[in-house]
Design an enzyme around this catalytic site. Structure first.
Site, short mmCIF file in Angstrom:
data_model
loop_
_atom_site.label_atom_id
_atom_site.label_comp_id
_atom_site.label_asym_id
_atom_site.label_seq_id
_atom_site.Cartn_x
_atom_site.Cartn_y
_atom_site.Cartn_z
N ALA A 136 0.80 -1.39 0.04
CA ALA A 136 -0.21 0.10 0.01
C ALA A 136 0.74 1.18 -0.08
O ALA A 136 0.56 2.31 -0.76
CB ALA A 136 -0.98 -0.11 1.24
N SER A 175 21.56 -21.29 -28.77
CA SER A 175 20.64 -22.56 -28.16
C SER A 175 21.65 -23.36 -27.31
O SER A 175 22.72 -23.16 -27.32
CB SER A 175 19.74 -23.32 -29.14
OG SER A 175 20.76 -23.84 -30.03
N GLU A 216 21.80 -23.59 -12.87
CA GLU A 216 20.51 -22.90 -12.61
C GLU A 216 19.44 -23.75 -13.42
O GLU A 216 19.65 -24.25 -14.28
CB GLU A 216 20.68 -21.41 -12.98
CG GLU A 216 20.91 -21.27 -14.42
CD GLU A 216 21.27 -19.74 -14.76
OE1 GLU A 216 20.47 -18.82 -14.57
OE2 GLU A 216 22.23 -19.40 -15.14
N LYS A 233 16.33 -24.78 -15.71
CA LYS A 233 16.15 -24.14 -16.94
C LYS A 233 14.63 -23.71 -17.10
O LYS A 233 13.82 -24.49 -17.05
CB LYS A 233 16.51 -25.28 -17.94
CG LYS A 233 16.37 -24.96 -19.30
CD LYS A 233 16.62 -25.95 -20.60
CE LYS A 233 16.91 -25.42 -21.97
NZ LYS A 233 15.28 -25.14 -22.61
N ASP A 282 11.11 -22.48 -18.28
CA ASP A 282 10.37 -23.00 -19.56
C ASP A 282 9.59 -21.49 -20.15
O ASP A 282 8.34 -21.38 -19.91
CB ASP A 282 9.43 -24.20 -19.34
CG ASP A 282 9.07 -24.67 -20.80
OD1 ASP A 282 9.52 -24.28 -21.59
OD2 ASP A 282 8.21 -25.64 -20.80
N ARG A 293 14.43 -13.93 -28.95
CA ARG A 293 15.65 -14.43 -29.67
C ARG A 293 15.35 -14.74 -31.38
O ARG A 293 16.42 -14.56 -31.85
CB ARG A 293 15.79 -15.73 -29.00
CG ARG A 293 16.81 -16.62 -29.64
CD ARG A 293 17.12 -17.83 -28.60
NE ARG A 293 16.54 -19.10 -29.18
CZ ARG A 293 17.33 -19.75 -29.63
NH1 ARG A 293 18.63 -19.86 -29.77
NH2 ARG A 293 16.82 -21.05 -30.44
N TYR A 315 20.13 -14.41 -17.06
CA TYR A 315 21.16 -15.35 -17.08
C TYR A 315 22.26 -15.14 -17.93
O TYR A 315 23.26 -16.23 -17.90
CB TYR A 315 20.38 -16.75 -17.11
CG TYR A 315 19.83 -17.03 -18.23
CD1 TYR A 315 20.19 -16.87 -19.56
CD2 TYR A 315 18.44 -17.01 -18.09
CE1 TYR A 315 19.51 -16.98 -20.56
CE2 TYR A 315 17.68 -17.61 -19.53
CZ TYR A 315 17.96 -17.39 -20.55
OH TYR A 315 17.24 -17.63 -21.70
N LYS A 342 26.84 -24.32 -17.00
CA LYS A 342 27.65 -23.49 -17.67
C LYS A 342 29.07 -23.74 -17.11
O LYS A 342 29.17 -23.52 -16.05
CB LYS A 342 27.01 -22.25 -18.09
CG LYS A 342 25.84 -21.92 -18.42
CD LYS A 342 25.44 -20.46 -18.28
CE LYS A 342 23.98 -20.51 -18.44
NZ LYS A 342 23.24 -19.26 -17.99
N LYS A 359 18.14 -32.24 -19.02
CA LYS A 359 16.45 -32.26 -19.24
C LYS A 359 15.75 -33.20 -18.35
O LYS A 359 16.33 -34.18 -18.09
CB LYS A 359 16.12 -32.50 -20.89
CG LYS A 359 16.47 -31.34 -21.57
CD LYS A 359 15.81 -30.17 -21.50
CE LYS A 359 14.49 -29.85 -22.11
NZ LYS A 359 14.52 -29.75 -23.64
N CYS A 409 -27.14 -40.28 -11.90
CA CYS A 409 -26.00 -40.60 -11.10
C CYS A 409 -25.21 -41.98 -11.47
O CYS A 409 -26.39 -42.83 -11.29
CB CYS A 409 -26.20 -40.13 -9.75
SG CYS A 409 -24.62 -40.56 -8.89
N CYS A 445 -25.77 -43.27 -7.54
CA CYS A 445 -26.85 -43.66 -6.87
C CYS A 445 -28.12 -43.52 -7.69
O CYS A 445 -29.28 -43.67 -7.07
CB CYS A 445 -26.88 -42.66 -5.81
SG CYS A 445 -27.33 -41.00 -6.32
N CYS A 470 -25.33 -34.50 -9.13
CA CYS A 470 -25.98 -35.45 -8.69
C CYS A 470 -26.80 -34.80 -7.59
O CYS A 470 -26.45 -34.13 -6.75
CB CYS A 470 -25.35 -36.68 -8.22
SG CYS A 470 -26.29 -37.67 -6.93
N CYS A 481 -26.36 -40.30 -1.88
CA CYS A 481 -25.48 -40.70 -2.82
C CYS A 481 -24.22 -41.42 -2.19
O CYS A 481 -23.54 -40.53 -1.40
CB CYS A 481 -25.11 -39.82 -3.97
SG CYS A 481 -23.83 -40.17 -5.02
S1 IVH Z 1 21.46 -19.99 -21.03
C1 IVH Z 1 24.60 -20.02 -24.62
N1 IVH Z 1 20.36 -20.23 -18.85
O1 IVH Z 1 17.17 -22.17 -23.06
C2 IVH Z 1 23.60 -19.97 -23.48
N2 IVH Z 1 19.34 -20.69 -20.90
O2 IVH Z 1 17.78 -24.22 -25.30
C3 IVH Z 1 22.32 -19.36 -23.31
N3 IVH Z 1 16.98 -21.27 -21.05
O3 IVH Z 1 17.04 -20.11 -25.67
C4 IVH Z 1 21.57 -19.67 -22.54
N4 IVH Z 1 16.69 -21.18 -18.83
O4 IVH Z 1 15.68 -19.64 -23.56
C5 IVH Z 1 20.32 -20.38 -20.14
N5 IVH Z 1 19.02 -20.59 -17.13
C6 IVH Z 1 19.12 -20.75 -18.31
C7 IVH Z 1 17.70 -20.77 -18.86
C8 IVH Z 1 18.09 -20.88 -20.46
C9 IVH Z 1 15.88 -21.30 -20.02
C10 IVH Z 1 16.50 -21.36 -22.34
C11 IVH Z 1 16.76 -19.97 -23.05
C12 IVH Z 1 17.85 -20.77 -24.34
C13 IVH Z 1 17.14 -22.10 -24.29
C14 IVH Z 1 18.17 -22.93 -24.87
#
Ligand code: IVH
Length: 672
Positions: free
Chosen positions: A36, A84, A116, A118, A120, A139, A228, A292, A316, A410, A413, A428, A434
């Site tokens: 607030a 990617s 870290e 990943k 979605d 991207r 990231y 990484k 994954k 139902c 019953c 129902c 029931c």
């Molecule tokens: S690092 C070269 N860190 O994954 C490294 N990517 O499949 C750059 N993504 O296009 C990416 N979480 O959209 C990195 N903690 C994370 C991520 C991440 C999701 C995605 C990102 C990238 C895709 C690659």
């Protein structure tokens, strides 16, 4: 007339304060003023800017929404390509990756990785010039993306201006825009109310929201960001990924609190397992873990293969969605009589669990998705929630598929099935006649957050109802150990234990009791509000609807349900019997003080507890009025520490935050 320097200063100090609060809220996860107060500061700034339009600048916190809709998306060429990631499935492929990296570097020791979750969502690149956000691009194909600046500006966790004294002239920060699970659910609910199209998953919802031409629409979508990676930068910000994370934080760019440095492949695996275990309880969807190579020099040496760096990998998780065929659709009857269509499936493993049933929610949903018996469907399982049918693979529809009809009676019953105008669900009409409704009502009554009868599970309740030993909750307390010992899967000892826990459950609280009665629309919060307002059961039972409506958050619908419940002779008899059996509660003041016992206290959980799931621990804290947050700060009241704690333990120790082991935590919550 030029604006006086007084006002100029006031505007600047309001902006600084708002930026600082935003930073504390989104980046440090440690707000120090109530929402607030934040809103008040924002309004003050808005008013000043309205009176002095010459002071408005694009990076002002007031300027998130307000841009005009665009006609299309301009193309943006990325100065540094957006890469990617290669995937690894399973522990072997992860260890292969580590081996490849070390071989290439001719390094035989243990390498540091930055790990870290990943996310979605979708990758985005934000360009800051002299600390001000000037461009946001998707991207796209990695070299060229789309300009979505107008939309990204509306995301509250994206700073319009960077923080701190060492802001580079040019900085491209990259990260993931995502929608958390709660936001996704709320969005889909409101879409379905307004008759709009539902999104398949949070990722699609985030992508769809970012690709709006009108930023006012994006502003209404619950989007968030974690940073990231680095694109172009005029300075050397860091030597490692870990340092980059710290630098981002200092600049006000939000980073994932779950990210940390790990050493060697064994710690990579442990991190993977830890995140996999936390996956369901995280607020947002993830599909794996990214590792990484921590050192930027080493990253440079390793280089790339076909658009993916050699120095990073996405480990994954098993997929949450699979395809299978619908064998049949049956209708389940719930506690309030609601008929839920359930698809019986050819068993399929989804995210490591075999699924053979999936909910279709209600007839409207079933029709909207047009699911027919024999169809090939996409099944989704997310966390503890019941698996659901996401969509039909229409291209694979066979000729002989069968449409699903709502039964007229139902299936349990044989009472009539009715569907109220405007309601999505059909019910129902049998009520507690029931058996299905009776079983669910008993299950609810015995559940942990209601009367908490330990050991009285679903299977036992089914037997008790099917053998006509129990008709209503009051009958439970008339059961003796002898009768119980006769049931399947029961023996003398377990029967005695059950009688003991039923006895114990009689000492309850008024809110639990009210909740346990299963009055429609009366959840835990409403039960507590009713108990607090009226002080005891009698006045609630006698209250007229207009009196009930005086209770905070009780509207006409809830009031009518409560009133109708206690107008029913049958229910009055059950309540009387329960009281006669010895169900009792302390005066409400004591209960209420328990409900607020931990008010103002914040808890962080780490490691695995032996006797309790994370969700239960969280619920216990919240039930006592406490707050659970994700990361340890100086303001954390307690760190609850289970087995294999993460880095939070060290952080808590460094900050002098009290640490509770499982036993101490149990003692604390049981005191109230
Ligand atoms: S690092 C070269 N860190 O994954 C490294 N990517 O499949 C750059 N993504 O296009 C990416 N979480 O959209 C990195 N903690 C994370 C991520 C991440 C999701 C995605 C990102 C990238 C895709 C690659």
């Amino acid at each position: 007339m030029a604006t006086s320097s007084n006002i100029r200063n006031k505007v600047q100090s309001l902006r600084d304060a708002l930026n600082q609060h935003n930073y504390r809220y989104y980046v440090l996860d440690d707000p120090d003023i109530p929402d607030a107060e934040y809103d008040r500061l924002m309004r003050e700034l808005e008013e000043l800017e309205k009176a002095h339009p010459d002071l408005v600048v694009p990076e002002s916190p007031t300027q998130r929404v307000g841009a005009e809709p665009v006609k299309g998306f301009r193309e943006v060429k990325h100065s540094v390509p957006m890469l990617s990631l290669a995937n690894a499935f399973g522990a072997d492929e992860l260890s292969d990756f580590d081996k490849r990296v070390r071989e290439r570097l001719s390094f035989s020791g243990q390498l540091d990785y930055f790990a870290e979750p990943k996310l979605d969502g979708l990758a985005i690149s934000l360009r800051y010039e002299k600390g001000t956000l000037v461009q946001a691009a998707t991207r796209g194909d990695g070299s060229r993306g789309e300009d979505v600046t107008h939309n990204v500006r509306t995301i509250s966790s994206v700073p319009l201006k960077l923080q701190g004294s060492r802001v580079p002239d040019l900085l491209e920060a990259r990260g993931e825009v995502f929608m958390d699970k709660a936001g996704f659910k709320a969005l889909n609910n409101s879409m379905s109310e307004s008759g709009g199209k539902q999104f398949m998953n949070p990722r699609n919802a985030a992508a769809g929201s970012l690709r709006q031409l009108d930023p006012r629409l994006t502003a209404e979508r619950p989007l968030a960001i974690y940073f990231y990676a680095l694109g172009e930068c005029s300075e050397s910000l860091a030597k490692t990924q870990e340092e980059l994370n710290k630098a981002f934080r200092t600049l006000g760019l939000r980073v994932n609190p779950a990210a940390r440095r790990v050493t060697g492949v064994s710690e990579c695996s442990a991190f993977y397992d830890e995140i996999a275990e936390r996956r369901e309880s995280l607020a947002y969807e993830i599909d794996g873990v990214v590792f990484k190579v921590n050192d930027f020099e080493l990253q440079k040496k390793l280089g790339f293969v076909s658009r993916a760096p050699r120095w990073a990998i996405a480990a994954k998780f098993p997929a949450h969605e699979e395809m299978t065929r619908v064998r049949d659709v049956e209708f389940q009857v719930g506690r309030t009589g609601a008929l839920t269509p359930v698809a019986r499936l050819e068993p399929v493993v989804v995210g490591g669990v075999t699924v053979s049933n999936a909910t279709l929610h209600n007839m409207d949903e079933l029709k909207r998705k047009d699911v027919r018996i024999g169809d090939l469907v996409v099944i989704r399982r997310a966390g503890d929630v019941i698996p659901e049918v996401v969509s039909v693979v229409k291209t694979k529809r066979r000729k002989n598929v069968k449409k699903v009809q709502l039964p007229a009676r139902c299936p349990v019953c044989d009472s009539e099935v009715v569907r109220m105008d405007g309601e999505a669900v059909a019910r129902c009409a049998g009520g507690l006649y029931c058996k299905a409704q009776r079983k669910q009502a008993l299950k609810h009554f015995a559940s942990r957050r209601a009367m908490d009868i330990d050991g009285l599970g679903e299977k036992l309740i089914e037997q008790l109802v099917d053998r006509e030993l129990v008709e209503n909750p009051a009958d439970l307390y008339a059961l003796n150990a002898e009768t119980l010992a006769d049931l399947d899967r029961m023996a003398a000892k377990s029967a005695q234990n059950l009688v003991a826990s039923m006895d114990k459950s009689k000492q309850t609280t008024l809110p639990r009791f009210l909740f346990g009665l299963g009055i429609r629309e009366v959840g835990e919060a409403t039960a507590l509000a009713l108990a607090m307002h009226f002080g005891d059961l009698d006045p609630i039972m006698q209250a007229a609807t207009d009196e009930l409506e005086k209770v905070p958050d009780v509207g006409p619908v809830v009031a009518r349900h409560v009133h109708q419940f206690f107008a029913e002779q049958h229910n009055l008899e059950v309540v009387a019997k329960l009281l006669k059996a010895g169900v009792t509660w302390p005066e409400i003041a004591k209960t209420v003080s328990a409900a607020t016992a931990l008010q103002g206290k914040s808890f962080v959980l780490t490691g695995a507890l032996a006797n309790m799931s994370r969700d239960d621990a969280k619920a216990a804290i919240q039930g006592l009025g406490g707050k659970v947050t994700g990361s340890v700060s100086a303001k954390t009241s307690y760190l609850v520490c289970g087995d294999k704690p993460g880095s939070k333990l060290e952080r808590a120790r460094n900050l002098g935050v009290p640490v509770l082991d499982e036993k101490a935590f149990e003692d604390l919550i049981q005191r109230f």
